[in-house]
Design a protein around this motif. Structure first.
Motif, PDB file in Angstrom:
ATOM      1  N   ALA A  96       0.509  -5.066   5.048  1.00  0.00           N
ATOM      2  CA  ALA A  96       1.341  -6.087   4.397  1.00  0.00           C
ATOM      3  C   ALA A  96       1.206  -6.009   2.876  1.00  0.00           C
ATOM      4  N   ALA A  97      -0.039  -5.797   2.394  1.00  0.00           N
ATOM      5  CA  ALA A  97      -0.251  -5.676   0.952  1.00  0.00           C
ATOM      6  C   ALA A  97       0.469  -4.456   0.388  1.00  0.00           C
ATOM      7  N   ALA A  98       0.438  -3.349   1.142  1.00  0.00           N
ATOM      8  CA  ALA A  98       1.149  -2.150   0.690  1.00  0.00           C
ATOM      9  C   ALA A  98       2.645  -2.403   0.593  1.00  0.00           C
ATOM     10  N   CYS A  99       3.178  -3.147   1.564  1.00  0.00           N
ATOM     11  CA  CYS A  99       4.613  -3.473   1.536  1.00  0.00           C
ATOM     12  C   CYS A  99       4.949  -4.325   0.320  1.00  0.00           C
ATOM     13  N   TRP A 100       4.095  -5.315   0.023  1.00  0.00           N
ATOM     14  CA  TRP A 100       4.360  -6.195  -1.120  1.00  0.00           C
ATOM     15  C   TRP A 100       4.131  -5.479  -2.448  1.00  0.00           C
ATOM     16  N   SER A 101       3.428  -4.370  -2.432  1.00  0.00           N
ATOM     17  CA  SER A 101       3.196  -3.610  -3.660  1.00  0.00           C
ATOM     18  C   SER A 101       4.357  -2.681  -3.992  1.00  0.00           C
ATOM     19  N   THR A 102       5.183  -2.352  -2.995  1.00  0.00           N
ATOM     20  CA  THR A 102       6.263  -1.396  -3.237  1.00  0.00           C
ATOM     21  C   THR A 102       7.294  -1.844  -4.272  1.00  0.00           C
ATOM     22  N   PRO A 103       7.585  -3.165  -4.451  1.00  0.00           N
ATOM     23  CA  PRO A 103       8.550  -3.531  -5.504  1.00  0.00           C
ATOM     24  C   PRO A 103       8.134  -3.069  -6.894  1.00  0.00           C
ATOM     25  N   LEU A 104       6.813  -2.882  -7.098  1.00  0.00           N
ATOM     26  CA  LEU A 104       6.358  -2.402  -8.402  1.00  0.00           C
ATOM     27  C   LEU A 104       6.852  -0.989  -8.691  1.00  0.00           C
ATOM     28  N   PHE A 105       7.246  -0.280  -7.677  1.00  0.00           N
ATOM     29  CA  PHE A 105       7.703   1.096  -7.871  1.00  0.00           C
ATOM     30  C   PHE A 105       9.144   1.275  -7.383  1.00  0.00           C
ATOM     31  N   LEU A 106       9.509   0.598  -6.295  1.00  0.00           N
ATOM     32  CA  LEU A 106      10.847   0.753  -5.739  1.00  0.00           C
ATOM     33  C   LEU A 106      11.893  -0.038  -6.530  1.00  0.00           C
ATOM     34  N   PHE A 146      -4.624  -3.873  -7.517  1.00  0.00           N
ATOM     35  CA  PHE A 146      -4.745  -2.503  -8.022  1.00  0.00           C
ATOM     36  C   PHE A 146      -3.369  -1.935  -8.365  1.00  0.00           C
ATOM     37  N   ALA A 147      -2.384  -2.190  -7.492  1.00  0.00           N
ATOM     38  CA  ALA A 147      -1.027  -1.701  -7.760  1.00  0.00           C
ATOM     39  C   ALA A 147      -0.438  -2.357  -9.005  1.00  0.00           C
ATOM     40  N   LEU A 148      -0.689  -3.659  -9.179  1.00  0.00           N
ATOM     41  CA  LEU A 148      -0.209  -4.357 -10.377  1.00  0.00           C
ATOM     42  C   LEU A 148      -0.805  -3.753 -11.644  1.00  0.00           C
ATOM     43  N   ALA A 149      -2.128  -3.556 -11.629  1.00  0.00           N
ATOM     44  CA  ALA A 149      -2.789  -2.995 -12.806  1.00  0.00           C
ATOM     45  C   ALA A 149      -2.290  -1.577 -13.089  1.00  0.00           C
TER      46      ALA A 149
END
Length: 502
Positions: A109-119, A163-166
């Motif tokens: 779930a965290a990986a899915c929510w992190s994808t907007p940072l790149f997608l 981590f994805a945000l940073a």
């Protein structure tokens, strides 16, 4: 802050199950996480839908829809796993396996929510980047509230998002992104420290409650025990009560601390929304800022409700009693809820007798009671519905205030559940009505502090009647009422003197 109280879970230091095998307290904390996950099964998809809808301003709808579908899929996977866990009641040998499965689902779930940072990042402007980061920080806070009982799951989920945000902010240049990255890391550290304290508190509660229940069981089985055993049981009971009070006090303090970063988010979003540093070239930017402000306001209101409830439970809510005219307090709140009533074309009618005595009560508490009751009535009443407020003085001298709606009502067996914190009726869950289940417990706690009572009556299809009863001791009847009603008795010192002598 944790959504499920530790005292509602299987509270055992070593829980004995059917086959005689014992499980440590970690299983109870994991069960609390599973229960929390099930309770918010509708809230997180709603937040994801709102986020995806906002991204349509700068992202092709196919990408936004694909991301929302993946987020919804992750939520469904977590919900199914949680249901399977509760049904399986795993043994000690299966605990590590289930912990890995649930942690993996949180990581997914965290990986899915992190994808907007790149997608969804490349086509966005700086302000839209701020919206994405703020939304993910809010999601981190929400996930920590849900997973606060178990640290491995917190790290598996929120750690990846932070981590994805940073990482995303490091790839950008400028002080704005450096600040956003630092804010994300700082919030993560703060939230993890808070969650760690909450986990320790929940663990201690489970251990203390297990010790108390063990002693109570022994006393029931061996009633001829000596006075020493009775005294020991009393001491353990006092320890459990002190631990419960310490938990409530700790939650009140932590809820207060959580408001600091939320107030910062609200302040900056309001500055952007009001265009205080210059007019936006794109009108949609103002809407994005308002969306951030609305989301933060909802989260802040939830924190404030929990803060009020824990203060009431801990006995830290002080009452500043003064003579109040019930009709005036209701008219004041009518203006507050008029917007909600207008939205659904609802009608609010007051039935208040003339020359009703004043009551000695805390103005802020009474206002909060009326707001919660009227907001609940407006929330569950249909479009074009009628809400009635009936005030009466009983023969015993008590004053009752009833809020009556023509909503769908609820079964009688759900009334007791509705009075518990974080509990919601089946209709509210089925129709995804917003709310955390704190309004009625707060009303009950506030009127109880006044020495009064709260009665809830409801039947399916016939609506709901919520009645607040002020005791006769707080009704300004007789000579005291006449003195209070005089204009000369309007100063605060005089009103305090009247309250003391009454």
């Amino acid at each position: 802050m944790q959504i499920t109280d530790a005292t509602t879970a299987p509270a055992t230091d070593d829980v004995v199950i059917a086959d005689g095998e014992t499980l440590p307290w970690e299983r109870d904390l994991l069960t609390l996480f599973v229960q929390n996950q099930i309770r918010v099964v509708l809230a997180l998809p709603f937040f994801a839908a709102l986020f995806a809808l906002m991204t349509l301003q700068w992202t092709p709808w196919q990408q936004s829809l694909a991301w929302f579908a993946s987020a919804l899929g992750c939520q469904i996977i977590q919900y199914v796993l949680c249901r399977l866990y509760l049904r399986a009641q795993p043994k000690k040998s299966q605990f590590t396996e289930w912990l890995g499965i649930l942690s993996a689902s949180e990581f997914l779930a965290a990986a899915c929510w992190s994808t907007p940072l790149f997608l969804l990042w490349n086509n966005a402007s700086d302000l839209q980047h701020v919206y994405i980061v703020a939304s993910l920080i809010a999601m981190v806070a929400a996930r920590i509230m849900i997973s606060a009982n178990f640290m491995p799951i917190i790290i598996a989920g929120t750690g990846l998002m932070t981590f994805a945000l940073a990482l995303r902010c490091l790839t950008e240049t400028g002080y704005l992104y450096a600040g956003l990255g630092a804010l994300a890391i700082g919030c993560q550290i703060f939230f993890v420290l808070v969650a760690r304290k909450l986990q320790e508190t929940a663990r201690d509660m489970l251990i203390f409650k297990a010790q108390k229940e063990e002693l109570v069981t022994k006393l029931m089985a061996e009633r001829d025990r000596s006075e020493i055993a009775r005294a020991e049981a009393l001491r353990e009971k006092l320890r459990a009560e002190e631990a419960s009070k310490a938990k409530s006090q700790f939650l009140a303090t932590m809820s207060h601390e959580l408001r600091t970063p939320l107030n910062a988010i609200l302040g900056f979003s309001e500055i952007i929304g009001r265009e205080m540093f210059g007019r936006h070239e794109v009108a949609a930017y103002k809407n994005y800022a308002n969306d951030i402000h609305d989301s933060g306001s909802y989260l802040l209101s939830l924190v404030n409700d929990i803060l009020d409830l824990t203060r009431i439970e801990a006995g830290r809510r002080d009452l500043n009693a003064e003579p109040l005219v019930v009709a005036e307090t209701l008219e004041d709140v009518r203006n507050f809820v008029s917007f909600k009533l207008t939205e659904k074309s609802q009608t609010l009618d007051f039935d208040i007798p003339a020359n009703l005595p004043k009551v000695m009560a805390d103005r802020r508490a009474v206002r909060q009671i009326w707001i919660n009751l009227l907001s609940n009535a407006a929330k569950f009443s249909p479009n074009g519905g009628r809400i009635g407020v009936r005030v009466r003085q009983r023969d015993s001298g008590e004053i009752s205030v009833s809020v009556i709606d023509n909503g769908p009502g609820m079964p009688e067996e759900e009334i007791a559940t509705a009075m518990e914190a974080f509990s919601r009726g089946s209709l509210a869950v089925k129709k995804a009505v917003d709310g955390a289940g704190l309004g009625l417990p707060i009303v009950k706690g506030l009127i109880t502090m006044h020495g009064g009572s709260f009665v809830l009556r409801s039947k399916p299809g016939l609506g709901t009647e919520a009645t607040v009863i002020f005791p006769a001791a707080r009704v300004m009847s007789g000579p005291r009422a006449g003195v209070v009603s005089e204009p000369a008795a309007a100063t605060p010192s005089q009103r305090k003197l009247i309250a003391i002598t009454g």
